[in-house]
Design a protein around this motif. Structure first.
Motif, short mmCIF file in Angstrom:
data_model
loop_
_atom_site.label_atom_id
_atom_site.label_comp_id
_atom_site.label_asym_id
_atom_site.label_seq_id
_atom_site.Cartn_x
_atom_site.Cartn_y
_atom_site.Cartn_z
N THR A 58 -10.23 47.61 -27.20
CA THR A 58 -10.10 48.38 -28.45
C THR A 58 -11.40 48.39 -29.26
OG1 THR A 58 -9.27 46.37 -29.51
CG2 THR A 58 -7.62 47.92 -28.68
N MET A 68 -15.73 49.31 -29.52
CA MET A 68 -16.36 50.62 -29.58
C MET A 68 -16.42 51.30 -28.21
SD MET A 68 -20.21 49.48 -30.67
CE MET A 68 -20.87 51.13 -30.61
N VAL A 69 -16.48 50.51 -27.13
CA VAL A 69 -16.51 51.12 -25.80
C VAL A 69 -15.13 51.71 -25.46
CG1 VAL A 69 -16.87 50.69 -23.33
CG2 VAL A 69 -18.35 49.59 -25.02
N GLY A 70 -14.08 50.90 -25.68
CA GLY A 70 -12.73 51.39 -25.43
C GLY A 70 -12.42 52.65 -26.24
N THR A 123 -4.50 46.46 -25.31
CA THR A 123 -4.91 45.43 -26.26
C THR A 123 -4.07 44.18 -25.98
OG1 THR A 123 -5.30 45.04 -28.62
CG2 THR A 123 -3.26 46.17 -28.06
N ASP A 181 -2.25 42.36 -28.25
CA ASP A 181 -1.01 42.36 -29.03
C ASP A 181 -1.01 43.63 -29.88
OD1 ASP A 181 0.74 42.01 -31.23
OD2 ASP A 181 0.61 39.83 -31.08
N LYS A 225 -4.81 44.92 -37.87
CA LYS A 225 -6.10 44.25 -38.05
C LYS A 225 -6.73 44.69 -39.37
CE LYS A 225 -8.06 42.96 -33.68
NZ LYS A 225 -8.67 43.46 -32.47
N GLY A 228 -17.05 40.21 -22.58
CA GLY A 228 -17.42 39.63 -21.29
C GLY A 228 -16.90 38.22 -21.06
N LEU A 264 -8.56 37.70 -18.76
CA LEU A 264 -7.59 38.73 -19.14
C LEU A 264 -7.18 39.58 -17.93
CD1 LEU A 264 -9.16 39.92 -22.54
CD2 LEU A 264 -7.09 38.55 -22.23
N ILE A 316 -17.07 47.61 -17.30
CA ILE A 316 -18.23 47.93 -18.15
C ILE A 316 -18.75 46.66 -18.85
CG2 ILE A 316 -19.02 49.44 -20.04
CD1 ILE A 316 -16.71 51.29 -19.48
N ASN A 343 -20.28 42.98 -19.99
CA ASN A 343 -21.52 42.24 -19.75
C ASN A 343 -21.28 40.75 -19.93
OD1 ASN A 343 -23.74 44.10 -19.12
ND2 ASN A 343 -23.20 45.04 -21.07
N LEU A 389 -22.32 38.27 -21.52
CA LEU A 389 -23.14 37.80 -22.64
C LEU A 389 -22.54 36.55 -23.26
CD1 LEU A 389 -23.97 41.21 -24.39
CD2 LEU A 389 -25.39 39.90 -22.79
N ASN A 406 -22.53 49.69 -17.96
CA ASN A 406 -22.76 48.52 -18.83
C ASN A 406 -24.13 48.52 -19.49
OD1 ASN A 406 -23.69 47.93 -16.07
ND2 ASN A 406 -24.38 46.01 -16.96
N ILE A 451 -25.50 51.08 -21.06
CA ILE A 451 -25.62 52.27 -21.91
C ILE A 451 -24.72 52.13 -23.14
CG2 ILE A 451 -25.31 54.79 -21.91
CD1 ILE A 451 -25.45 54.60 -18.79
N SER A 452 -25.20 52.60 -24.28
CA SER A 452 -24.40 52.57 -25.51
C SER A 452 -23.12 53.39 -25.37
CB SER A 452 -25.18 53.17 -26.67
OG SER A 452 -26.06 52.23 -27.17
N GLN A 484 -22.37 56.64 -23.04
CA GLN A 484 -21.62 56.45 -21.80
C GLN A 484 -20.71 57.64 -21.52
OE1 GLN A 484 -19.20 52.87 -21.71
NE2 GLN A 484 -20.88 51.58 -22.43
N1 LIG Z 1 -20.79 48.20 -27.42
C1 LIG Z 1 -21.49 48.90 -26.53
O1 LIG Z 1 -22.09 49.95 -26.83
C2 LIG Z 1 -21.53 48.41 -25.12
C3 LIG Z 1 -22.33 49.08 -24.19
C4 LIG Z 1 -22.32 48.67 -22.86
C5 LIG Z 1 -21.50 47.63 -22.46
N2 LIG Z 1 -20.74 46.98 -23.40
C6 LIG Z 1 -19.86 45.91 -22.94
O2 LIG Z 1 -18.54 46.45 -22.99
C7 LIG Z 1 -17.60 45.43 -23.32
C8 LIG Z 1 -16.78 45.88 -24.54
O3 LIG Z 1 -17.62 45.98 -25.65
P1 LIG Z 1 -17.07 46.42 -27.09
O4 LIG Z 1 -18.23 46.33 -28.01
O5 LIG Z 1 -16.32 47.70 -27.00
O6 LIG Z 1 -15.95 45.36 -27.46
P2 LIG Z 1 -15.86 43.75 -27.49
O7 LIG Z 1 -15.74 43.36 -28.90
O8 LIG Z 1 -16.93 43.14 -26.67
O9 LIG Z 1 -14.45 43.53 -26.75
C9 LIG Z 1 -13.29 43.93 -27.38
C10 LIG Z 1 -12.10 43.74 -26.49
O10 LIG Z 1 -12.08 42.42 -25.93
C11 LIG Z 1 -10.78 41.85 -26.21
N3 LIG Z 1 -10.79 40.37 -26.42
C12 LIG Z 1 -9.88 39.52 -25.94
N4 LIG Z 1 -10.14 38.27 -26.28
C13 LIG Z 1 -11.23 38.31 -27.03
C14 LIG Z 1 -11.98 37.32 -27.68
N5 LIG Z 1 -11.68 36.02 -27.61
N6 LIG Z 1 -13.05 37.72 -28.38
C15 LIG Z 1 -13.38 39.03 -28.46
N7 LIG Z 1 -12.70 40.03 -27.83
C16 LIG Z 1 -11.64 39.66 -27.12
C17 LIG Z 1 -10.30 42.52 -27.46
O11 LIG Z 1 -8.88 42.44 -27.45
P3 LIG Z 1 -7.97 43.03 -28.62
O12 LIG Z 1 -7.88 44.51 -28.33
O13 LIG Z 1 -6.69 42.35 -28.46
O14 LIG Z 1 -8.67 42.75 -29.91
C18 LIG Z 1 -10.83 43.92 -27.32
O15 LIG Z 1 -9.92 44.74 -26.63
C19 LIG Z 1 -18.43 44.16 -23.58
O16 LIG Z 1 -18.39 43.34 -22.44
C20 LIG Z 1 -19.83 44.68 -23.82
O17 LIG Z 1 -20.85 43.76 -23.45
C21 LIG Z 1 -20.75 47.34 -24.69
#
Ligand SMILES: NC(=O)c1ccc[n+]([C@@H]2O[C@H](COP(=O)([O-])OP(=O)(O)OC[C@H]3O[C@@H](n4cnc5c(N)ncnc54)[C@H](OP(=O)(O)O)[C@@H]3O)[C@@H](O)[C@H]2O)c1
Length: 226
Positions: free
Chosen positions: A8, A10-12, A30, A32, A39, A81, A87, A103, A105, A107, A143, A145-146, A150
């Motif tokens: 959920t 920014m990527v989702g 998600t 829950d 939230k 990641g 999960l 997607i 990383n 990190l 992974n 790309i922003s 993407q």
């Molecule tokens: N942001 C970007 O532009 C970008 C670009 C390329 C790759 N990525 C990679 O894509 C992935 C998603 O990135 P994102 O920025 O969209 O979201 P994120 O904050 O990294 O992940 C959010 C998701 O992870 C779940 N999650 C479960 N347990 C968690 C915990 N303990 N802490 C944090 N999140 C938890 C969340 O669940 P709930 O829905 O239940 O909250 C949520 O659905 C990451 O691995 C990131 O490195 C991101």
């Protein structure tokens, strides 16, 4: 196609919005559903509160990770990641024999910025997921790309930039390639089997440094060759 986007953040959000525009039957996963809808903290990257975002996308169905995956043919993993393996393993039966675009990383922010990689050199998160879920066809992609780029490479107007993919299953990569083309990608580089996700994931320290140095996340890699 019935597609589950697990995540959920920014990527989702970027993927469900784009897939919905493209006419797919998309569900967002998600942990829950009630907790996510209630939230009250802002998106860490400065985006909308989830509830505000959802009000702008009222047609997007929200389900638990397990239910979202169960009813879908293709799965997009857009998860933090550090928890992605745990999960995904928890919903393994609902992922079996399906294509999973990973997607995430690897990190590790536990020691502050810049983050380190908790899998690298001789391993990668893509490989860890494929090893843990042998019945799932894992394709690592996007992974590097922003999020908004993407799902619509034309959002970055300049240059003929690239998206990479890695995976062991040719049929799965064909499906992912078709999806990427439908997003508008023209330069799709198939790096090889899932071991090649090491290279794509190890681009992240460089990507994060470039974001800091250039002052923007709105860039991508272009490959120039003779
Ligand atoms: N942001 C970007 O532009 C970008 C670009 C390329 C790759 N990525 C990679 O894509 C992935 C998603 O990135 P994102 O920025 O969209 O979201 P994120 O904050 O990294 O992940 C959010 C998701 O992870 C779940 N999650 C479960 N347990 C968690 C915990 N303990 N802490 C944090 N999140 C938890 C969340 O669940 P709930 O829905 O239940 O909250 C949520 O659905 C990451 O691995 C990131 O490195 C991101």
């Amino acid at each position: 196609m019935k597609i589950a986007v697990l995540g959920t953040g920014m990527v989702g959000r970027a993927h469900v919005g784009r897939l919905s525009e493209l006419g797919h039957d998309v569900v967002m996963g998600t942990q829950d559903v009630e907790a996510t809808l209630n939230k009250s903290e802002p998106d860490p990257m400065g985006g909308d509160f989830f509830v505000t975002w959802h009000e702008k996308h009222p047609d997007i169905k929200l389900a638990t990770f397990a239910d979202a995956a169960k009813e879908s043919e293709l799965i997009i993993g857009a998860l933090n990641g550090q928890v992605t393996l745990k999960l995904l393993k928890a919903i393994e039966p609902n992922l079996s024999n399906k294509v999973l675009i990973d997607i995430s990383n690897p990190l590790d922010f536990s020691k502050g910025m810049p983050p380190s990689l908790f899998a690298c050199n001789t391993d990668s998160l893509g490989e860890q997921i494929q090893r843990a879920l042998p019945q799932v066809k894992v394709v690592k992609s996007l992974n590097t790309i922003s999020a908004d780029i993407q799902v619509c490479p034309k959002n970055l107007a300049k240059g003929n930039h690239v998206v990479f993919m890695s995976g062991n299953h040719a049929d799965a990569k064909a499906i992912v390639s078709d999806l990427l083309k439908s997003y508008g990608w023209q330069q799709i580089i198939d790096l090889g089997d899932i071991i090649t996700s090491r290279g794509a994931e190890m681009m992240m320290p460089m990507w994060l440094q470039l974001m800091k140095t250039e002052g923007t996340s709105r860039f991508n890699y272009q490959i120039i060759k003779d």
